[in-house]
Design an enzyme around this catalytic site. Structure first.
Site, PDB file in Angstrom:
ATOM      1  CG  ASP A 120      35.801  35.868  47.271  1.00 45.11           C
ATOM      2  OD1 ASP A 120      36.419  36.373  48.221  1.00 45.11           O
ATOM      3  OD2 ASP A 120      35.917  36.247  46.101  1.00 45.11           O
ATOM      4  CG  ASP A 342      40.031  38.342  50.813  1.00 45.67           C
ATOM      5  OD1 ASP A 342      38.906  37.818  50.701  1.00 45.67           O
ATOM      6  OD2 ASP A 342      40.739  38.640  49.840  1.00 45.67           O
TER       7      ASP A 342
END
Ligand SMILES: *[C@@H]1O[C@H](CO)[C@@H](O)[C@H](O)[C@H]1NC(C)=O
Ligand SMILES: *[C@@H]1O[C@H](CO)[C@@H](O)[C@H](O)[C@H]1NC(C)=O
Ligand SMILES: *[C@@H]1O[C@H](CO)[C@@H](O)[C@H](O)[C@H]1NC(C)=O
Ligand SMILES: *[C@@H]1O[C@H](CO)[C@@H](O)[C@H](O)[C@H]1NC(C)=O
Ligand SMILES: *[C@@H]1O[C@H](CO)[C@@H](O)[C@H](O)[C@H]1NC(C)=O
Ligand SMILES: *[C@@H]1O[C@H](CO)[C@@H](O)[C@H](O)[C@H]1NC(C)=O
Length: 467
Positions: A120, A342
């Site tokens: 992440d 992202d």
């Protein structure tokens, strides 16, 4: 990423009220993709929860950025050592568990134990599901779903961070102020939008890595969270999170500070089977060591207002070589816009003024195809008739970045398979003003190198096959 698995659970629970919560305990969140045949990919039930979890993440991204704007506490990375060494970890799609993230295998503790963590880039904390022994002999409740659980008392390198340390009081994300005695561990408490929580303690721990030379070594001084309670089954099919964000305490910051100030990953197709993996690499890669490749290069914006997210500057977007007329404020951080890259968001999100223009340009090119209604997308098409419509061609979407870098994703990354014979324009919108997000589906089948030292993002098309 914190709300993602909870949302999948939430949806399953409420869309399938016949399932009791106990069957969830045993089934965990293994929400299999629906497939007609092993060779074809169908995931009609897959995209909606994925989209809703993206939506939750968008709320989180917005609130994080808002918090940063109110806070002048900037992160300044330590100097980066030059090195020819690198280390690698396998990274693959988590689609087989029904989530839209990528999993990376990481070995934590001494002796090292393997964990499957969500990679992440939007997270500053690394944590693993954990079970601690209490002094009174009471064991904590077991996690369901057969997840691997970290047992700190079995790791000789485990060292809790005290609640009276500056690290706990000033730096660590979501640390609580409670400190009964100075030796008590620093506690974190992640709050969810629905009121459920993930709680644990911070520790100084090591990870075992395999260097490019083949030698194994340890990475010391990592901040690792030991999550002992995540109510609401918030965290489903992974064992935790690998924090790749840009912040003082993230795994990426520490590892890249030792390994040349850069890291990279290649994302396989998001629907690739479980056994197909690629690499997350810290240290020099093909881009830095070989003159053979000519990657696209654009400035990596490490703006503390957007921390822990990595940001890029989009100049314009084109469809079939035609530059779209999108207001430039959409790409400008100072005007309330900007774009982040992202790994934890699946579908690409464009701020509304850009979304309208891009989707209208793409849909104009597909106007010859019969439209199908398929939530949550605005434009879906019955693709079975494409052969009968030779006049329809798949429009080419290109993102043009500062520095002449161009992202030319394969069409499957933006006109995505949603059901048998149905494809949709797989882009969603975010309210304006707001940040746009390049999600992991648009990033798939490319190598992305985040050079924190040179503040450069380099990328190149790749099948991401390991050799
Ligand atoms: C986990 O937290 C919830 C509420 O946050 C609490 O009700 C529950 O007892 C906790 N479970 C354990 C095992 O600590
Ligand atoms: C790998 O480890 C061995 C034994 O510790 C050492 O002799 C060798 O030099 C190391 N290789 C590299 C490339 O560092
Ligand atoms: C973590 O432990 C290492 C020793 O393994 C030590 O050198 C380092 O200072 C510790 N870091 C923190 C933040 O306590
Ligand atoms: C992955 O698994 C599939 C069957 O599920 C098999 O056909 C394929 O050869 C495997 N690929 C690799 C690289 O092992
Ligand atoms: C876009 O431009 C390239 C190079 O100039 C050309 O090869 C291609 O055919 C053009 N595509 C369209 C759809 O016009
Ligand atoms: C798409 O069109 C074909 C042929 O007209 C039809 O059989 C099929 O049911 C349609 N699919 C959907 C999802 O509407």
């Amino acid at each position: 990423m914190r709300q993602l698995q909870f949302l999948v659970f939430f949806l399953l629970y409420f869309l399938h009220p016949s399932l009791s919560s106990s069957s969830f305990q045993s089934q965990s969140l293994r929400y299999k993709l629906h497939r007609r045949s092993p060779h074809r990919r169908h995931h009609a039930f897959h995209l909606k929860p994925l989209y809703l979890s993206d939506l939750q993440r968008q709320h989180w991204i917005r609130s994080t950025i808002k918090r940063n704007l109110a806070n002048s506490d900037n992160y300044h990375p330590t100097c980066h050592q030059s090195t020819s060494e690198a280390f690698e970890m396998p990274i693959g799609s988590g689609a087989y568990t029904g989530i839209g993230q990528y999993f990376v295998r990481v070995r934590v503790g001494t002796p090292a134990k393997p964990f499957l963590l969500v990679a992440d880039t939007g997270s500053d904390l690394t944590w693993v599901k954990c079970r601690r022994h209490h002094s009174n002999g009471i064991k904590e409740k077991k996690y369901s779903g057969g997840a691997r659980v970290f047992k700190p008392e079995q790791s000789s390198s485990w060292s809790p961070i005290g609640c009276s340390t500056d690290l706990c009081k000033k730096t660590l994300p979501f640390a609580l102020a409670t400190c009964p005695v100075p030796d008590s561990p620093c506690v974190y408490d992640y709050g969810y939008s629905d009121g459920s929580r993930a709680k644990g303690i911070f520790a100084n721990e090591s990870a075992t890595i395999t260097l490019s030379s083949g030698n194994k070594t340890k990475l010391h001084g990592l901040v690792v969270g030991c999550t002992t309670n995540s109510s609401g089954l918030s965290f489903g099919s992974s064992d935790g999170v690998l924090g790749l964000g840009y912040s003082t305490t993230s795994f990426a910051s520490l590892a890249s500070s030792i390994f040349g100030g850069l890291f990279s990953y290649c994302l396989v197709d998001h629907l690739a089977p479980r056994n197909l993996s690629s690499l997350l690499t810290f240290g020099p890669t093909i881009f830095t060591s070989l003159v053979l490749s000519t990657p696209h290069i654009t400035p990596l914006i490490l703006d503390s207002r957007l921390s822990p997210f990595y940001s890029v500057s989009v100049k314009y977007i084109s469809v079939d070589n035609e530059t779209l007329d999108i207001p430039s404020k959409v790409w400008d951080i100072n005007s309330g816009g900007g774009t982040i890259l992202d790994s934890g968001t699946s579908l690409t999100v464009l701020a509304d003024p850009a979304y309208k223009v891009v989707v209208s340009a793409l849909s104009r090119k597909l106007a010859g195809l019969p439209q199908v209604k398929m939530d949550p997308f605005d434009y879906c098409y019955n693709w079975t008739s494409i052969k009968a419509k030779p006049e329809v061609h798949i429009p080419k979407l290109v993102l043009h970045f500062e520095g002449a870098a161009r992202l030319e994703p394969p069409s499957k990354s933006y006109i995505i398979d949603v059901a048998n014979g149905v494809k949709c324009i797989g882009i969603t919108s975010a309210p304006w003003p707001g940040t746009s997000t390049i999600g992991n589906i648009l990033q798939q089948e490319h190598v992305w190198e985040f050079d924190i030292r040179k503040k450069q993002l380099r990328f190149e098309h790749s099948k991401c096959q390991q050799h």
